[in-house]
Design an enzyme around this catalytic site. Structure first.
Site, PDB file in Angstrom:
ATOM      1  CB  SER A 251      33.596 -50.866   5.263  1.00  0.00           C
ATOM      2  OG  SER A 251      33.321 -50.974   6.650  1.00  0.00           O
ATOM      3  CE  LYS A 252      34.360 -43.243   3.766  1.00  0.00           C
ATOM      4  NZ  LYS A 252      33.360 -43.474   2.697  1.00  0.00           N
ATOM      5  NE  ARG A 253      31.429 -52.173   9.450  1.00  0.00           N
ATOM      6  CZ  ARG A 253      32.060 -53.275   9.817  1.00  0.00           C
ATOM      7  NH1 ARG A 253      32.383 -53.465  11.076  1.00  0.00           N
ATOM      8  NH2 ARG A 253      32.365 -54.205   8.926  1.00  0.00           N
ATOM      9  CG  HIS A 254      37.467 -52.210   9.198  1.00  0.00           C
ATOM     10  ND1 HIS A 254      36.597 -52.595   8.199  1.00  0.00           N
ATOM     11  CD2 HIS A 254      37.392 -53.171  10.142  1.00  0.00           C
ATOM     12  CE1 HIS A 254      36.037 -53.755   8.525  1.00  0.00           C
ATOM     13  NE2 HIS A 254      36.493 -54.120   9.699  1.00  0.00           N
ATOM     14  N   GLY A 255      38.183 -47.466   9.738  1.00  0.00           N
ATOM     15  CA  GLY A 255      39.074 -46.299   9.675  1.00  0.00           C
ATOM     16  C   GLY A 255      39.282 -45.874   8.241  1.00  0.00           C
TER      17      GLY A 255
END
Ligand code: GLU
Length: 475
Positions: A251-255
């Site tokens: 997800s976005k948390r991972h970049g």
């Protein structure tokens, strides 16, 4: 039987790499078997889907190198390919289901449903729909109708065990009674995903539904609706989840997670395509690099893994640099041009091409081209802190001496420049590294640059000497 696969995204701007992997596997399976690949836009939730989002989605797919035989832009025998334009079709099919007793009007209000759900949970029972309206008497039904109660349409899920022979997961079973009746048409008349997907897969003659594992629970429901409509369900293949380094869904948390973001970060489509193909699939134990054609020739659903696939940006970068090395100067320069102009540089294409051998091996991503080559394509170069320090330490005399030596060179070639710079360093008792660094700093405005003599050769004598003198004068 001709293989027909589809990719059925609900577009919300650019496409998540997980969905791109789904599209790729569906496309590969169709191409491998000489079949057709269908693009279908799942925009039943019309309010959220803009023309622009659909355009961006198609643009991302095309950029990756995927093409479709039928779809909203190219049409096809089962048009339209946007669910928002297929409402009449869904209505017709639902009427058939209701007439045959496979679906029924449900008059339960949201409050009643919530109340019963809560009570079921309190009793430790499954909270799904309890089938109340499936069992209404004619009199009860007439009373609701007379009252003008809003209704939804629910599918009467046959009360038996369901088995899906998933091409990836193997046999997956749902016990009788574990799949409650579900809504096909909401009380506002809009079709649900479960109705639209089943109707479209059936009417579009889809033979293989290849999609993310998160949709596995829909499979028996999709199959049941298709059977109730008199069709044969397609084969299902549910692809493993894509996770980040922490094993959580990517997800976005991972970049960056969208195809568009990777494109803007300077990844090549052939590298991303190759990388995505290996997220949950492999040709064999050894092969890493596969062109699109090789993927088509070797793709096989039976080699899709059941385990989650970890997304590893470093590996993607490594693959990207491999593909960068494989491009010739013309092609590499053409691909870099976009990133140069985006950085405010407007290089002459021939000059940019000549610079490629200098940077090719240092590039993991195309966005590094403007970073590494900025000094060549603008004279507006402000030394960074490290460069300023090197210039200051060297002092004006050293820089002027360099300018004089280079000015006198009979020919302006990398070899001659290298000779002059080495001589200069030797005269001052400096190693090449120590002796060259101030020159690099003064000319490229940075303490790191492509190979120095070649860089100066490309920059030209006049600009090189002018920058050395300007640096000297700045002290
Ligand atoms: N529209 C669904 C999604 O974007 C896919 C549905 C399907 O493939 O059956 O997740």
């Amino acid at each position: 039987m001709t293989v027909r696969t589809r990719f059925a995204p609900a577009p919300s701007g650019s496409i998540h790499v997980g969905n791109a992997r789904t599209a790729l596997f569906s496309w590969l399976h169709a191409r491998r078997h000489g079949g057709a690949f269908v693009l279908r836009i799942e925009d039943t939730d019309v309010s959220r889907v803009t023309e622009e989002a659909v355009g961006e989605l198609m643009d991302s797919l095309r950029w990756l190198g995927l093409d479709w035989d039928e779809g909203p832009d190219v049409g096809g025998p089962h048009a339209p390919y946007r669910q928002s334009q297929r409402r009449g079709i869904y209505r017709e099919q639902v009427e058939r289901l209701v007439a045959a007793g496979h679906a029924y009007r449900c008059y339960c209000t949201p409050e009643e449903l919530e109340e019963r759900r809560k009570r079921a949970l309190e009793r430790g029972e499954p909270p799904g729909y309890d089938g109340r309206c499936r069992r209404l008497t004619d009199a009860e039904r007439r009373a609701f109708e007379a009252e003008g109660r809003p209704w939804a349409v629910r599918f009467a899920m046959p009360d038996r065990e369901w088995v899906v022979h998933d091409l990836v997961k193997g046999e997956v079973r749902w016990a009788a009674g574990s799949l409650p009746d579900f809504v096909l048409v909401r009380s506002d008349g809009s079709p649900t995903f479960l109705l639209a997907v089943a109707v479209d897969d059936l009417l579009m003659g889809i033979t293989h539904v290849i999609r993310g594992e998160d949709l596995l629970a829909s499979a028996p429901r999709n199959a049941a609706v298709i059977e109730a409509l008199g069709g044969t369900p397609p084969a299902y293949a549910h692809l493993p989840l894509i996770v980040g380094p922490d094993r959580q869904p990517l997800s976005k948390r991972h970049g960056s997670t969208s195809v568009e973001a990777f494109r803007e970060r300077g990844f090549l489509p052939e590298a991303l395509l190759n990388y995505l193909a290996l997220l949950g699939w492999s040709k064999d134990e050894r092969t890493t690099f596969l062109t699109k054609e090789e993927l088509v020739a070797s793709f096989d659903l039976s080699r899709v893994s059941r385990n989650p696939a970890a997304f590893d940006v470093e590996k993607l970068e490594w693959m990207n640099s491999h593909y960068i090395q494989g491009l010739d100067d013309d092609e590499l320069a053409a691909r870099c041009m976009h990133f140069m102009t985006q950085a405010g540089l407007l290089p002459d294409p021939a000059a940019l091409r000549r610079a490629m051998p200098l940077v090719r091996e240092r590039m993991k991503r195309l966005t590094q081209a403007p970073e590494l080559l900025r000094f060549l394509f603008t004279d507006d170069v402000e030394p960074n802190d490290r460069a300023r320090e090197l210039i200051r330490k060297a002092g004006p005399d050293y820089l002027r001496e360099a300018a004089d030596a280079l000015e006198r060179l009979p020919s302006w070639t990398a070899a001659a420049i290298q000779g002059a710079l080495d001589e200069l360093a030797a005269r001052h008792g400096l190693s090449r590294t120590r002796g060259w660094q101030p020159i690099r700093a003064a000319v490229t405005a940075s303490n790191v640059s492509p190979p120095l003599p070649e860089s100066l050769e490309l920059l030209g004598r006049e600009r090189t000497v002018a920058r050395l003198r300007a640096a000297a004068a700045s002290l």
